[in-house]
Design an enzyme around this catalytic site. Structure first.
Site, PDB file in Angstrom:
ATOM      1  N   ALA A  74     -13.000  48.096   2.775  1.00 30.92           N
ATOM      2  CA  ALA A  74     -12.476  47.168   3.785  1.00 30.92           C
ATOM      3  C   ALA A  74     -13.638  46.647   4.611  1.00 30.92           C
ATOM      4  O   ALA A  74     -14.718  47.228   4.613  1.00 30.92           O
ATOM      5  CB  ALA A  74     -11.476  47.881   4.704  1.00 30.92           C
ATOM      6  N   TYR A 140      -8.736  43.252  13.013  1.00 30.41           N
ATOM      7  CA  TYR A 140      -9.082  44.399  12.157  1.00 30.41           C
ATOM      8  C   TYR A 140      -7.957  45.450  12.202  1.00 30.41           C
ATOM      9  O   TYR A 140      -7.463  45.902  11.165  1.00 30.41           O
ATOM     10  CB  TYR A 140     -10.414  45.018  12.614  1.00 30.41           C
ATOM     11  CG  TYR A 140     -10.664  46.390  12.051  1.00 30.41           C
ATOM     12  CD1 TYR A 140     -10.815  46.585  10.682  1.00 30.41           C
ATOM     13  CD2 TYR A 140     -10.721  47.513  12.891  1.00 30.41           C
ATOM     14  CE1 TYR A 140     -11.025  47.851  10.159  1.00 30.41           C
ATOM     15  CE2 TYR A 140     -10.931  48.780  12.378  1.00 30.41           C
ATOM     16  CZ  TYR A 140     -11.084  48.947  11.008  1.00 30.41           C
ATOM     17  OH  TYR A 140     -11.275  50.210  10.494  1.00 30.41           O
TER      18      TYR A 140
HETATM   19  N1  LIG Z   1     -16.527  54.070  10.422  1.00 28.65           N
HETATM   20  C1  LIG Z   1     -15.493  54.336  11.237  1.00 28.65           C
HETATM   21  O1  LIG Z   1     -15.656  54.830  12.342  1.00 28.65           O
HETATM   22  C2  LIG Z   1     -14.077  54.051  10.774  1.00 28.65           C
HETATM   23  C3  LIG Z   1     -13.006  54.349  11.646  1.00 28.65           C
HETATM   24  C4  LIG Z   1     -11.693  54.097  11.223  1.00 28.65           C
HETATM   25  C5  LIG Z   1     -11.460  53.593   9.951  1.00 28.65           C
HETATM   26  N2  LIG Z   1     -12.502  53.300   9.129  1.00 28.65           N
HETATM   27  C6  LIG Z   1     -12.209  52.765   7.796  1.00 28.65           C
HETATM   28  O2  LIG Z   1     -12.837  53.592   6.834  1.00 28.65           O
HETATM   29  C7  LIG Z   1     -13.217  52.837   5.695  1.00 28.65           C
HETATM   30  C8  LIG Z   1     -14.663  53.095   5.366  1.00 28.65           C
HETATM   31  O3  LIG Z   1     -15.466  52.791   6.494  1.00 28.65           O
HETATM   32  P1  LIG Z   1     -17.063  52.904   6.442  1.00 28.65           P
HETATM   33  O4  LIG Z   1     -17.521  53.115   7.839  1.00 28.65           O
HETATM   34  O5  LIG Z   1     -17.445  53.870   5.382  1.00 28.65           O
HETATM   35  O6  LIG Z   1     -17.418  51.407   6.008  1.00 28.65           O
HETATM   36  P2  LIG Z   1     -18.551  50.865   5.014  1.00 28.65           P
HETATM   37  O7  LIG Z   1     -18.727  49.411   5.325  1.00 28.65           O
HETATM   38  O8  LIG Z   1     -19.748  51.748   5.036  1.00 28.65           O
HETATM   39  O9  LIG Z   1     -17.841  50.982   3.584  1.00 28.65           O
HETATM   40  C9  LIG Z   1     -16.868  50.087   3.123  1.00 28.65           C
HETATM   41  C10 LIG Z   1     -17.204  49.733   1.690  1.00 28.65           C
HETATM   42  O10 LIG Z   1     -16.188  48.868   1.167  1.00 28.65           O
HETATM   43  C11 LIG Z   1     -16.808  47.852   0.385  1.00 28.65           C
HETATM   44  N3  LIG Z   1     -15.883  46.705   0.362  1.00 28.65           N
HETATM   45  C12 LIG Z   1     -15.432  45.987   1.420  1.00 28.65           C
HETATM   46  N4  LIG Z   1     -14.549  45.064   0.999  1.00 28.65           N
HETATM   47  C13 LIG Z   1     -14.436  45.197  -0.345  1.00 28.65           C
HETATM   48  C14 LIG Z   1     -13.680  44.533  -1.354  1.00 28.65           C
HETATM   49  N5  LIG Z   1     -12.860  43.529  -1.040  1.00 28.65           N
HETATM   50  N6  LIG Z   1     -13.794  44.939  -2.639  1.00 28.65           N
HETATM   51  C15 LIG Z   1     -14.630  45.952  -2.968  1.00 28.65           C
HETATM   52  N7  LIG Z   1     -15.380  46.620  -2.062  1.00 28.65           N
HETATM   53  C16 LIG Z   1     -15.283  46.243  -0.765  1.00 28.65           C
HETATM   54  C17 LIG Z   1     -18.147  47.587   1.076  1.00 28.65           C
HETATM   55  O11 LIG Z   1     -19.112  47.033   0.202  1.00 28.65           O
HETATM   56  C18 LIG Z   1     -18.544  49.011   1.536  1.00 28.65           C
HETATM   57  O12 LIG Z   1     -19.319  49.686   0.571  1.00 28.65           O
HETATM   58  C19 LIG Z   1     -12.893  51.375   6.034  1.00 28.65           C
HETATM   59  O13 LIG Z   1     -11.655  51.066   5.439  1.00 28.65           O
HETATM   60  C20 LIG Z   1     -12.776  51.385   7.544  1.00 28.65           C
HETATM   61  O14 LIG Z   1     -11.884  50.393   7.989  1.00 28.65           O
HETATM   62  C21 LIG Z   1     -13.810  53.518   9.513  1.00 28.65           C
END
Ligand SMILES: NC(=O)c1ccc[n+]([C@@H]2O[C@H](COP(=O)([O-])OP(=O)(O)OC[C@H]3O[C@@H](n4cnc5c(N)ncnc54)[C@H](O)[C@@H]3O)[C@@H](O)[C@H]2O)c1
Length: 320
Positions: A74, A140
């Site tokens: 995402a 978001y």
């Molecule tokens: N980091 C936080 O504090 C947090 C908190 C709540 C929720 N989240 C959720 O956790 C998940 C992971 O977060 P993260 O911090 O590891 O993010 P991140 O950006 O490090 O990882 C997300 C990955 O998804 C890939 N991606 C995005 N859109 C895509 C698509 N359409 N098709 C294929 N790949 C795609 C990106 O290339 C990336 O590698 C996300 O869904 C985020 O919304 C994160």
């Protein structure tokens, strides 16, 4: 085999490594738009592409016996979602539906989904339990809430069984996997970058919140504890458990100034900071009531202390 979308990213990467260490077979799908954990990708089958690409999902599910999907992929920047909501809804919702449809078509009925505390919006009551009303303050958060509602309907109509994990603030490093977003908008990496001199100063967004020191309060949860919860959620589904929405947090909040103070102790460095206006869509206090995760998943965070969380990130960062 477990399909991990977003496995080249921060939390997906740490979870995929945990799955592999438990002897699970993993296949990763990521478009590499944001993630870059390429080390992991040499250990697993990897498909570079979009989650919304139905032909690609068909190919993956025909080339591997996929039992379940852990769906991290995402876009996840609150500010960017406010300035470009179409990008967020297309990527997270439209493409998310494409993924769900592809999974259902291939008879994959187990899904663990990365949801977020941003689905609650400005809390009416803290700590926030799962039954707290959901009213996101930014696109978001809405994109994640829409996905939760869509999964409810897919459960009812198609028998999709899912666990939506509503993370609070992910942070910390696990071995050689740390938090490294580009651009980085999260507090802890930026505090440590300021300590290292990689940032001239840390921007503190808002000192007029209704909190004891005026800065925003968040619940910080170590990435290894998040990864562990995903594996437990998968086991819950394998046991025949019903669909669930579960908070993942420590149940304790720290203000921005408390994080800076703790980081000063951990690093022994000065951390210059500058007060700036609030960011649009940032609620004042987000702290989880995380009891339900303990009840349903038997989950018990191993790294609840802010000091330990900062130490793991600092060690990782100073080794790079
Ligand atoms: N980091 C936080 O504090 C947090 C908190 C709540 C929720 N989240 C959720 O956790 C998940 C992971 O977060 P993260 O911090 O590891 O993010 P991140 O950006 O490090 O990882 C997300 C990955 O998804 C890939 N991606 C995005 N859109 C895509 C698509 N359409 N098709 C294929 N790949 C795609 C990106 O290339 C990336 O590698 C996300 O869904 C985020 O919304 C994160």
């Amino acid at each position: 085999m477990i399909l991990v979308t977003g496995g080249a990213g921060y939390i997906g990467g740490v979870t995929a490594e945990l799955l592999l260490s438990r002897g699970e077979e993993v296949v990763v799908l990521d478009n590499l738009s944001r993630g870059h954990r390429l080390g992991l990708l040499s250990k697993t089958p990897f498909y570079q592409g979009n989650i919304g690409d139905r032909d690609l999902i068909k190919r993956i599910t025909s080339e591997h016996h996929i039992e379940a999907c852990i769906h991290f992929a995402a876009l996840a920047y609150v500010g960017e979602s406010v300035s470009d909501p179409a990008f967020y809804f297309r990527n997270n919702v439209e493409q998310g539906i494409g993924l769900l449809d592809g999974l259902i078509e291939a008879n994959v009925k187990f899904l663990v989904f990365s949801s977020t505390c941003a689905t609650y919006g400005e809390p009416q009551k803290v700590p926030i339990a799962e039954d707290h009303p959901q009213s996101p303050t930014n696109p978001y958060g809405w994109s994640k809430l829409f996905m939760e509602k869509i999964m409810d309907s897919y459960d009812h109509a198609y028998g999709l069984k899912f666990v939506a994990l509503r993370y609070f603030n992910a942070c910390g490093a696990a071995g050689d996997l740390g938090e490294d977003h580009e651009p980085e908008t999260h507090l802890i990496p930026n505090v440590l970058k300021a300590a290292l001199g990689e940032l001239p100063y840390l921007s503190v967004f808002g000192d007029d919140y209704p909190t004891p020191d005026g800065t925003a309060i968040r619940d910080y949860i170590h990435v290894s504890d998040l990864a562990d919860a995903h594996v437990r959620a998968l086991d819950h589904l394998r046991r025949g458990g019903k669909s669930e929405k579960i908070n993942l947090g420590n149940g304790h909040g720290y203000s921005v100034l408390e994080v800076i103070e703790t980081a000063r102790r951990v690093t022994g460095r000065d951390i210059p900071n500058r007060m700036e206006p609030r960011r649009v869509g940032d609620p004042s206090t987000l702290v989880a009531n995380a009891e339900y995760a303990r009840t349903v998943l038997g989950w018990q965070p191993q790294f609840p202390e802010l000091e330990t969380i900062l130490q793991t990130d600092w060690q990782w960062r100073t080794k790079q």
